[in-house]
Design an enzyme around this catalytic site. Structure first.
Site, PDB file in Angstrom:
ATOM      1  NE  ARG A 263      -1.783   1.773   3.560  1.00 57.38           N
ATOM      2  CZ  ARG A 263      -1.869   1.738   4.893  1.00 57.38           C
ATOM      3  NH1 ARG A 263      -2.705   0.801   5.548  1.00 57.38           N
ATOM      4  NH2 ARG A 263      -0.990   2.435   5.640  1.00 57.38           N
ATOM      5  CG  HIS A 267      -6.447   2.496   6.608  1.00 56.51           C
ATOM      6  ND1 HIS A 267      -6.495   1.097   6.023  1.00 56.51           N
ATOM      7  CD2 HIS A 267      -7.566   2.792   7.197  1.00 56.51           C
ATOM      8  CE1 HIS A 267      -7.721   0.653   6.390  1.00 56.51           C
ATOM      9  NE2 HIS A 267      -8.408   1.942   7.175  1.00 56.51           N
ATOM     10  CE1 TYR A 276       1.087   2.673   8.902  1.00 55.24           C
ATOM     11  CE2 TYR A 276      -0.450   4.265   9.944  1.00 55.24           C
ATOM     12  CZ  TYR A 276      -0.283   3.468   8.903  1.00 55.24           C
ATOM     13  OH  TYR A 276      -1.138   3.689   7.781  1.00 55.24           O
TER      14      TYR A 276
END
Length: 373
Positions: A263, A267, A276
């Protein structure tokens, strides 16, 4: 059909189907699928269109014109590969919520996709002949739906229709995923299960989703064969899904395909992956971007060049902007739509909620934000 991949790549040995390297060079000529130049260029154009839409919608979300958005950026190759094998009017596609490229390739108008992210559920109604179920936010439940539809298709003796569904690495932890695999294998149902391992379920890495060697092994306990493929390699993905559709259509039962991808974006439009994601990971994974690899391959084959790219980029940008204008003009919906979708008739509780919402918006009409409720 003699299979090059199914039964030849063992997920228990973590074997992966890969045909091109990160520079678009063919490294496994024996594994090359049969696909003509026209299809290759069509697939590349769809990948680019989805990427342009992703970038544009994220900008519009920042301006408050879209409620939320989950993009396919980085995952276009695998999605386009399986979606182009879904036959309109016959096969079924049951998506999750991160399948923008696949929606475009299966025939969902871009305007509809945009309207959905603006909050209009009516955009989930597919055009005639497109057998897509609505965007599924309930993680993993599309696997159950896929098994159910495939069960119905098997009852239709004249049907050779296939059902394809997909979830992410995090979604594979849901119990429904395993129940569906088991049921589909017991009944030998015509369904292709896909797990798109993009390495992150929001901020949760794949290593926290499973202790298994990979995701392709997940079906083995139920007797369902699994196959791991480089999901950023369009040629490998195309070849694997060509075989998977043939395998399932011939009555062999379900198959599980793991798309090993990444990805590249956040998100969702409300997420910041820099918080993160380990430093340097994005830069390392960007080398395997499916669009960059595919473009290099097409240029090498003399099917593409910078002039064609510039023309395509300009065309895509205009197309996306026009679709967005049309979506904005159609985004409004009646308040009752929020309450009338679940049951044929509203339950007493829903009626109470509807009355309360109606009273609120009558009192504070400015809260509607131009029609959004």
């Amino acid at each position: 059909m003699a299979y090059k991949y199914i039964g030849k790549f063992d997920p228990l040995k973590n074997e992966q189907v890969r045909i091109m390297d990160e520079n678009g060079k063919i490294i496994n000529k024996d594994l090359m699928p049969k696909i003509n130049d026209e299809k290759l260029v069509e697939a590349y154009k769809l990948m680019c269109l989805s990427r342009t839409q992703d970038y544009y919608q994220n900008k519009q979300q920042r301006l408050g014109k879209i409620l939320s958005f989950l993009s396919s950026t980085g995952q276009e190759a695998g999605e386009i590969a399986y979606a182009m094998h879904v036959r309109q009017g016959k096969d079924w596609f049951l998506p999750a919520y991160r399948n923008n490229a696949a929606w475009l390739a299966t025939g969902i108008p871009m305007k509809n996709i945009m309207m959905y992210w603006m909050g209009n559920e009516r955009a989930n109604i597919p055009p005639a002949g497109v057998k897509n179920l609505p965007i599924n936010i309930v993680i993993g439940s599309q696997y159950s739906h896929a098994a159910g539809i495939a069960f119905a298709e098997k009852f239709n003796n004249k049907s050779d229709n296939v059902v394809l569904t997909t979830t992410g690495d995090g979604g594979s932890s849901q119990g429904e995923v395993y129940e569906s695999l088991n049921f589909a294998q017991l009944k030998k149902l015509p369904v292709i299960f896909v797990i798109e391992d993009n390495k992150w379920a929001i901020s949760n890495p794949s290593s926290n989703a499973t202790a298994a060697l990979n995701f392709a092994v997940k079906g083995l306990a139920s007797g369902t064969p699994g196959l791991k493929v480089d999901g950023n390699d369009f040629l490998a993905s195309w070849g694997v899904f060509e075989e998977a559709f043939d395998y399932v259509r011939k009555g062999n039962g379900p198959i599980l395909i793991e798309l090993n991808t990444y990805r590249l974006g956040a998100h969702s439009s409300s997420d910041n992956p820099d918080v993160y994601r380990p430093k340097g990971e994005f830069e390392e994974q960007e080398k395997f971007c499916p669009i960059i690899r595919m473009k290099k391959y097409l240029v090498e084959k003399k099917l593409w060049d910078d002039k064609k790219q510039a023309e395509l980029d300009e065309k895509n940008q205009a197309f996306v902007e026009k679709a967005f204008e049309e979506a904005m003009a159609s985004k409004d919906y009646p308040l009752e739509d929020v309450f009338e979708y679940m049951y044929s008739e509203m339950t007493p509780i829903l009626k109470e909620q509807y009355a309360e919402a109606k009273e609120f918006f009558n009192k504070y009409p400015e809260s509607k934000d131009g029609g959004h409720h």
